[in-house]
Design an enzyme around this catalytic site. Structure first.
Site, PDB file in Angstrom:
ATOM      1  N   LEU A 127       0.812  -1.211   0.000  1.00 26.69           N
ATOM      2  CA  LEU A 127       0.000   0.000   0.000  1.00 26.69           C
ATOM      3  C   LEU A 127       0.848   1.265   0.000  1.00 26.69           C
ATOM      4  O   LEU A 127       0.621   2.180  -0.784  1.00 26.69           O
ATOM      5  CB  LEU A 127      -0.917   0.019   1.236  1.00 26.69           C
ATOM      6  N   GLY A 151       8.500   6.399   6.767  1.00 24.89           N
ATOM      7  CA  GLY A 151       9.847   6.595   7.258  1.00 24.89           C
ATOM      8  C   GLY A 151      10.400   5.421   8.025  1.00 24.89           C
ATOM      9  O   GLY A 151      11.614   5.166   8.007  1.00 24.89           O
ATOM     10  N   MET A 152       9.535   4.691   8.717  1.00 19.29           N
ATOM     11  CA  MET A 152       9.986   3.587   9.553  1.00 19.29           C
ATOM     12  C   MET A 152       9.424   2.236   9.134  1.00 19.29           C
ATOM     13  O   MET A 152       9.893   1.202   9.592  1.00 19.29           O
ATOM     14  CB  MET A 152       9.597   3.840  11.017  1.00 19.29           C
ATOM     15  N   ASP A 197       1.990  15.217  14.284  1.00 23.28           N
ATOM     16  CA  ASP A 197       2.338  15.250  12.864  1.00 23.28           C
ATOM     17  C   ASP A 197       1.077  15.358  12.008  1.00 23.28           C
ATOM     18  O   ASP A 197       0.916  14.657  11.016  1.00 23.28           O
ATOM     19  CB  ASP A 197       3.145  14.007  12.490  1.00 23.28           C
TER      20      ASP A 197
END
Length: 334
Positions: A18, A22-23, A137
């Site tokens: 999908l 970042g992690m 965020d």
């Protein structure tokens, strides 16, 4: 750990990729017991075994167990990757498109639509804050929109949880976020609180109404310097048909000083639901820019003295981030 279509994790069969973050990487999967579509959020192989990454995944599961709101993607469970102690997360699958793509085609939005979307987000975030969760965020990239124009808030990977220990991760400092939506305190390297989310939502509402961000610059450093040093212009400069009440709501949400913003997301939500009821006398500040001509909207357009000050301030902000990176990398390695 890369997964392939047909591969299984416990009761979940992978259908396809999908997204990449970042992690971690996200996969669409099927619950083989119920046939329900789900999302599997799996850390990258290089993160496996990192204690901070493990802690953040555990934190995300703990946060998900507290949140049950129609505008928040639901955490359904978690598991362990085969042969490792590393967790993966099972999330509700949402049929929709990234809100950023939606906005790119439609900005500026009709005023009622912008207010409705801001109200949906504020409602979700008021529940988060009541549960002791700060997202940190908020941005269009972390939202999906369904065909019925319902927003779904995603990705609590860097959220903070009241009462939980502070987590660090080598490549990630506490100055987290995205420059266009980051509150000044985040840029300064502070952890942020509920008012940090209020600022980010205010920036999103400004963008939806004005069709652009209040701060413009050639790079992230220039934008960050303005968040810290400059007062934003008013929305009505770009969209005169915005009511004075709605204009004041946005202005209060994006004040540089946290104590000058709304005291809570619930207060902002109430104002969005009934803007006509607010007292404009309580929303006035001296020396704020009311016309675009009086606002230095780009660091490059500033007089040399101002530009120098902005550059120094931004440089110190970046140096602070580097210091946090080094400090947290050392802490994560211990």
């Amino acid at each position: 750990m890369k997964l392939s279509p047909g591969q299984c994790l416990d009761n979940y069969e992978v259908v396809g990729v999908l997204a990449q973050g970042g992690m971690s990487e996200s996969y669409r999967a099927k619950d083989r017991e119920t046939g329900r579509a789900v999302v599997l959020k799996v850390p990258y192989a290089e993160m496996l075994g990192d204690l901070a990454t493990y802690g953040r995944y555990e934190r995300e599961v703990a946060i998900g167990s507290r949140l049950h709101h129609p505008n928040i993607q639901q955490v359904l469970g978690s598991g362990r990757l085969p042969g490792t102690p590393s967790p993966y997360i099972v999330l509700e699958y949402v049929e929709g498109e990234p809100f950023r793509l939606y906005l790119n085609r439609r900005l500026p939005l009709p005023i009622p639509a912008a207010v409705d979307f801001a109200t949906q987000i504020a409602s979700a975030m008021a529940d988060c804050h009541a549960a002791g969760v700060v997202h940190r965020d908020l941005k269009p990239e972390n939202l999906l929109i369904t065909a019925a124009e319902q927003l779904k808030l995603l990705d609590f990977g860097i959220a903070s949880l009241q009462g939980a220990r502070r987590l660090t991760w080598g490549p990630l400092s506490e100055a987290v976020g995205t420059p266009d939506y980051m509150a000044p305190e985040q840029i300064r390297g502070e952890r942020g609180d509920t008012r940090t989310d209020i600022y980010a939502l205010g920036m999103m509402l400004f963008e939806m109404l004005a069709g652009r961000m209040p701060y413009q610059g050639d790079n992230s450093l220039a934008i960050m310097a303005q968040h810290v040093n400059a007062d934003a212009p008013r929305v009505r400069v770009f969209r005169p048909e915005v009511s004075p009440e709605l204009d004041a709501i946005v202005a209060r949400a994006i004040r540089r000083e946290p104590k000058q913003r709304f005291e809570s997301m619930a207060e902002l939500l109430g104002a969005l639901r009934a803007p006509e009821s607010i007292d404009l006398g309580e929303y006035h500040w001296e020396n704020e820019p009311t016309t675009w001509a009086g606002f230095d909207h780009q660091v490059g357009a500033m007089p040399s003295a101002k530009r120098a000050v902005a550059f120094v301030a931004a440089t110190f902000a970046v140096l602070a981030l580097i210091g946090f990176l080094a400090q947290f990398a050392h802490g994560a390695a211990r």
